[in-house]
Design a protein around this motif. Structure first.
Motif, PDB file in Angstrom:
ATOM      1  N   GLY A 136      43.660  34.530  56.490  1.00 29.54           N
ATOM      2  CA  GLY A 136      42.640  34.324  57.520  1.00 29.54           C
ATOM      3  C   GLY A 136      41.662  35.476  57.599  1.00 29.54           C
ATOM      4  O   GLY A 136      40.451  35.266  57.759  1.00 29.54           O
ATOM      5  N   LEU A 137      42.176  36.704  57.466  1.00 28.64           N
ATOM      6  CA  LEU A 137      41.293  37.874  57.476  1.00 28.64           C
ATOM      7  C   LEU A 137      40.368  37.884  56.265  1.00 28.64           C
ATOM      8  O   LEU A 137      39.171  38.154  56.393  1.00 28.64           O
ATOM      9  CB  LEU A 137      42.114  39.161  57.497  1.00 28.64           C
ATOM     10  N   ALA A 138      40.911  37.599  55.089  1.00 21.91           N
ATOM     11  CA  ALA A 138      40.090  37.627  53.868  1.00 21.91           C
ATOM     12  C   ALA A 138      38.985  36.578  53.932  1.00 21.91           C
ATOM     13  O   ALA A 138      37.811  36.874  53.667  1.00 21.91           O
ATOM     14  CB  ALA A 138      40.974  37.412  52.644  1.00 21.91           C
ATOM     15  N   ALA A 139      39.345  35.352  54.305  1.00 18.55           N
ATOM     16  CA  ALA A 139      38.335  34.285  54.373  1.00 18.55           C
ATOM     17  C   ALA A 139      37.369  34.517  55.530  1.00 18.55           C
ATOM     18  O   ALA A 139      36.155  34.298  55.387  1.00 18.55           O
ATOM     19  CB  ALA A 139      39.033  32.938  54.521  1.00 18.55           C
ATOM     20  N   GLY A 140      37.873  34.976  56.664  1.00 18.66           N
ATOM     21  CA  GLY A 140      37.015  35.216  57.818  1.00 18.66           C
ATOM     22  C   GLY A 140      36.018  36.342  57.601  1.00 18.66           C
ATOM     23  O   GLY A 140      34.867  36.251  58.014  1.00 18.66           O
ATOM     24  N   THR A 141      36.459  37.406  56.934  1.00 19.84           N
ATOM     25  CA  THR A 141      35.529  38.508  56.686  1.00 19.84           C
ATOM     26  C   THR A 141      34.480  38.125  55.644  1.00 19.84           C
ATOM     27  O   THR A 141      33.335  38.576  55.725  1.00 19.84           O
ATOM     28  CB  THR A 141      36.274  39.775  56.239  1.00 19.84           C
ATOM     29  N   LEU A 142      34.843  37.295  54.675  1.00 24.18           N
ATOM     30  CA  LEU A 142      33.847  36.824  53.710  1.00 24.18           C
ATOM     31  C   LEU A 142      32.803  35.960  54.406  1.00 24.18           C
ATOM     32  O   LEU A 142      31.595  36.143  54.201  1.00 24.18           O
ATOM     33  CB  LEU A 142      34.525  36.057  52.580  1.00 24.18           C
ATOM     34  N   ALA A 143      33.264  35.047  55.260  1.00 20.19           N
ATOM     35  CA  ALA A 143      32.324  34.232  56.035  1.00 20.19           C
ATOM     36  C   ALA A 143      31.503  35.103  56.987  1.00 20.19           C
ATOM     37  O   ALA A 143      30.300  34.881  57.169  1.00 20.19           O
ATOM     38  CB  ALA A 143      33.083  33.160  56.810  1.00 20.19           C
ATOM     39  N   GLY A 144      32.147  36.108  57.586  1.00 22.10           N
ATOM     40  CA  GLY A 144      31.435  37.009  58.486  1.00 22.10           C
ATOM     41  C   GLY A 144      30.379  37.836  57.778  1.00 22.10           C
ATOM     42  O   GLY A 144      29.323  38.124  58.338  1.00 22.10           O
ATOM     43  N   SER A 145      30.643  38.221  56.529  1.00 18.50           N
ATOM     44  CA  SER A 145      29.645  38.969  55.753  1.00 18.50           C
ATOM     45  C   SER A 145      28.399  38.134  55.530  1.00 18.50           C
ATOM     46  O   SER A 145      27.273  38.616  55.696  1.00 18.50           O
ATOM     47  CB  SER A 145      30.216  39.377  54.397  1.00 18.50           C
ATOM     48  N   PHE A 146      28.594  36.878  55.143  1.00 23.50           N
ATOM     49  CA  PHE A 146      27.457  35.983  54.958  1.00 23.50           C
ATOM     50  C   PHE A 146      26.723  35.746  56.274  1.00 23.50           C
ATOM     51  O   PHE A 146      25.493  35.728  56.317  1.00 23.50           O
ATOM     52  CB  PHE A 146      27.910  34.645  54.355  1.00 23.50           C
ATOM     53  N   THR A 147      27.488  35.595  57.357  1.00 26.98           N
ATOM     54  CA  THR A 147      26.880  35.377  58.667  1.00 26.98           C
ATOM     55  C   THR A 147      26.056  36.582  59.093  1.00 26.98           C
ATOM     56  O   THR A 147      24.939  36.433  59.603  1.00 26.98           O
ATOM     57  CB  THR A 147      27.971  35.080  59.713  1.00 26.98           C
ATOM     58  N   ALA A 148      26.575  37.784  58.885  1.00 22.60           N
ATOM     59  CA  ALA A 148      25.839  38.999  59.245  1.00 22.60           C
ATOM     60  C   ALA A 148      24.557  39.108  58.429  1.00 22.60           C
ATOM     61  O   ALA A 148      23.494  39.450  58.967  1.00 22.60           O
ATOM     62  CB  ALA A 148      26.720  40.228  59.024  1.00 22.60           C
ATOM     63  N   TRP A 149      24.643  38.834  57.144  1.00 23.82           N
ATOM     64  CA  TRP A 149      23.459  38.904  56.278  1.00 23.82           C
ATOM     65  C   TRP A 149      22.408  37.900  56.735  1.00 23.82           C
ATOM     66  O   TRP A 149      21.234  38.245  56.900  1.00 23.82           O
ATOM     67  CB  TRP A 149      23.885  38.649  54.839  1.00 23.82           C
ATOM     68  N   LEU A 150      22.822  36.648  56.924  1.00 23.78           N
ATOM     69  CA  LEU A 150      21.860  35.612  57.302  1.00 23.78           C
ATOM     70  C   LEU A 150      21.301  35.842  58.697  1.00 23.78           C
ATOM     71  O   LEU A 150      20.126  35.557  58.955  1.00 23.78           O
ATOM     72  CB  LEU A 150      22.518  34.237  57.202  1.00 23.78           C
ATOM     73  N   THR A 151      22.108  36.389  59.600  1.00 23.28           N
ATOM     74  CA  THR A 151      21.618  36.677  60.951  1.00 23.28           C
ATOM     75  C   THR A 151      20.581  37.782  60.936  1.00 23.28           C
ATOM     76  O   THR A 151      19.486  37.636  61.494  1.00 23.28           O
ATOM     77  CB  THR A 151      22.790  37.069  61.881  1.00 23.28           C
ATOM     78  N   GLY A 152      20.896  38.904  60.293  1.00 23.86           N
ATOM     79  CA  GLY A 152      19.950  40.020  60.250  1.00 23.86           C
ATOM     80  C   GLY A 152      18.674  39.678  59.513  1.00 23.86           C
ATOM     81  O   GLY A 152      17.568  39.959  59.990  1.00 23.86           O
ATOM     82  N   ALA A 153      18.799  39.065  58.347  1.00 19.88           N
ATOM     83  CA  ALA A 153      17.611  38.696  57.573  1.00 19.88           C
ATOM     84  C   ALA A 153      16.824  37.601  58.279  1.00 19.88           C
ATOM     85  O   ALA A 153      15.585  37.594  58.247  1.00 19.88           O
ATOM     86  CB  ALA A 153      18.017  38.254  56.172  1.00 19.88           C
ATOM     87  N   GLY A 154      17.526  36.681  58.929  1.00 20.32           N
ATOM     88  CA  GLY A 154      16.836  35.601  59.635  1.00 20.32           C
ATOM     89  C   GLY A 154      16.054  36.088  60.836  1.00 20.32           C
ATOM     90  O   GLY A 154      14.966  35.579  61.128  1.00 20.32           O
ATOM     91  N   LEU A 155      16.586  37.069  61.557  1.00 21.38           N
ATOM     92  CA  LEU A 155      15.862  37.618  62.702  1.00 21.38           C
ATOM     93  C   LEU A 155      14.584  38.334  62.272  1.00 21.38           C
ATOM     94  O   LEU A 155      13.633  38.420  63.041  1.00 21.38           O
ATOM     95  CB  LEU A 155      16.764  38.584  63.480  1.00 21.38           C
ATOM     96  N   ASP A 156      14.564  38.851  61.066  1.00 25.03           N
ATOM     97  CA  ASP A 156      13.408  39.590  60.558  1.00 25.03           C
ATOM     98  C   ASP A 156      12.430  38.716  59.786  1.00 25.03           C
ATOM     99  O   ASP A 156      11.284  39.105  59.591  1.00 25.03           O
ATOM    100  CB  ASP A 156      13.890  40.715  59.638  1.00 25.03           C
ATOM    101  N   ALA A 157      12.869  37.571  59.326  1.00 21.61           N
ATOM    102  CA  ALA A 157      12.055  36.773  58.403  1.00 21.61           C
ATOM    103  C   ALA A 157      10.738  36.314  59.016  1.00 21.61           C
ATOM    104  O   ALA A 157       9.692  36.382  58.370  1.00 21.61           O
ATOM    105  CB  ALA A 157      12.857  35.577  57.911  1.00 21.61           C
ATOM    106  N   GLY A 158      10.765  35.838  60.234  1.00 22.37           N
ATOM    107  CA  GLY A 158       9.550  35.318  60.855  1.00 22.37           C
ATOM    108  C   GLY A 158       8.473  36.376  61.023  1.00 22.37           C
ATOM    109  O   GLY A 158       7.307  36.163  60.677  1.00 22.37           O
ATOM    110  N   ALA A 159       8.854  37.524  61.554  1.00 22.46           N
ATOM    111  CA  ALA A 159       7.878  38.593  61.795  1.00 22.46           C
ATOM    112  C   ALA A 159       7.337  39.145  60.482  1.00 22.46           C
ATOM    113  O   ALA A 159       6.136  39.421  60.360  1.00 22.46           O
ATOM    114  CB  ALA A 159       8.519  39.709  62.610  1.00 22.46           C
ATOM    115  N   ALA A 160       8.200  39.305  59.494  1.00 24.15           N
ATOM    116  CA  ALA A 160       7.750  39.834  58.203  1.00 24.15           C
ATOM    117  C   ALA A 160       6.816  38.853  57.512  1.00 24.15           C
ATOM    118  O   ALA A 160       5.795  39.254  56.931  1.00 24.15           O
ATOM    119  CB  ALA A 160       8.952  40.132  57.312  1.00 24.15           C
ATOM    120  N   HIS A 161       7.125  37.575  57.565  1.00 23.37           N
ATOM    121  CA  HIS A 161       6.259  36.568  56.946  1.00 23.37           C
ATOM    122  C   HIS A 161       4.910  36.489  57.651  1.00 23.37           C
ATOM    123  O   HIS A 161       3.861  36.387  57.006  1.00 23.37           O
ATOM    124  CB  HIS A 161       6.944  35.203  56.960  1.00 23.37           C
ATOM    125  N   ALA A 162       4.928  36.556  58.997  1.00 21.32           N
ATOM    126  CA  ALA A 162       3.676  36.518  59.753  1.00 21.32           C
ATOM    127  C   ALA A 162       2.816  37.740  59.447  1.00 21.32           C
ATOM    128  O   ALA A 162       1.593  37.627  59.271  1.00 21.32           O
ATOM    129  CB  ALA A 162       3.973  36.439  61.244  1.00 21.32           C
TER     130      ALA A 162
END
Length: 193
Positions: free
Chosen positions: A96-122
């Motif tokens: 559960g830890l191995a799978a959860g941390t892998l999913a969490g890594s992707f979630t952290a990446w997509l969250t951080g990049a997604g929060l920045d994507a709109g402003a950077a594109h604009a």
């Protein structure tokens, strides 16, 4: 017993994977952004600079720290449950830890990049050729996604190895006596008089 293991693994997976959201927000808040130059085609020219790698470095350090913390807390939680309920949950918690941390890594990446994507594109869309604007967060080194699971599994495995070496596995311990006395101490009472 299998249902209990599946439930434990699923709870650990969900609890750890959801941590990716606040980690992504934290990455978005603290990571520096590289400055890029807009070209006539609207695409940015990325110069080699420290700021270009600093955002990824912040992500990598955050994932390593999160891995050490989740590995430690995951082992302590599993250890406490094993001591209290006399069940071996080491493998389901680890999976559960191995799978959860892998999913969490992707979630952290997509969250951080997604929060920045709109402003950077604009900013890039409104920029004229030659203007310098801030780029959004990006993770060009996708191997950083494996840092959180790696550190978690390593930390958890080290604690488990020490427990096996010390023969300190709580699910194998004898249950405590019902009256709270040590097993090696003889009982004294009216019947012995």
């Amino acid at each position: 017993m299998t249902e209990r293991n599946l439930a434990a693994g699923a709870v650990v997976f969900g609890g750890v994977a959801i941590l990716g959201v606040p980690l992504g927000v934290l990455w978005w808040l603290v990571a520096p952004r590289a400055e890029v130059t807009a070209t006539s085609g609207g695409v940015a020219y990325y110069p080699l600079s420290e700021a270009g790698f600093a955002g990824e470095g912040h992500y990598a350090l955050m994932m390593l720290a999160a891995g050490l913390l989740t590995g430690y807390l995951g082992y302590l939680t599993q250890y406490g449950l094993a001591r209290r309920h006399r069940v071996d949950l080491r493998l389901p918690v680890l999976v559960g830890l191995a799978a959860g941390t892998l999913a969490g890594s992707f979630t952290a990446w997509l969250t951080g990049a997604g929060l920045d994507a709109g402003a950077a594109h604009a900013a890039l869309t409104l920029a004229r050729p030659g203007d310098v604007v801030q780029a959004g967060l990006a993770l060009r080194s996708h191997s950083a996604l494996l840092l959180w699971p790696f550190a978690t599994v390593l930390q958890y495995g080290l604690f488990d190895a020490v427990s096996v070496w010390r023969e300190d596995l709580p699910h194998l311990d004898d249950p405590a006596p019902a009256d709270g006395l040590d097993a090696g101490v003889p009982k004294t009472g009216a019947a012995e008089r």
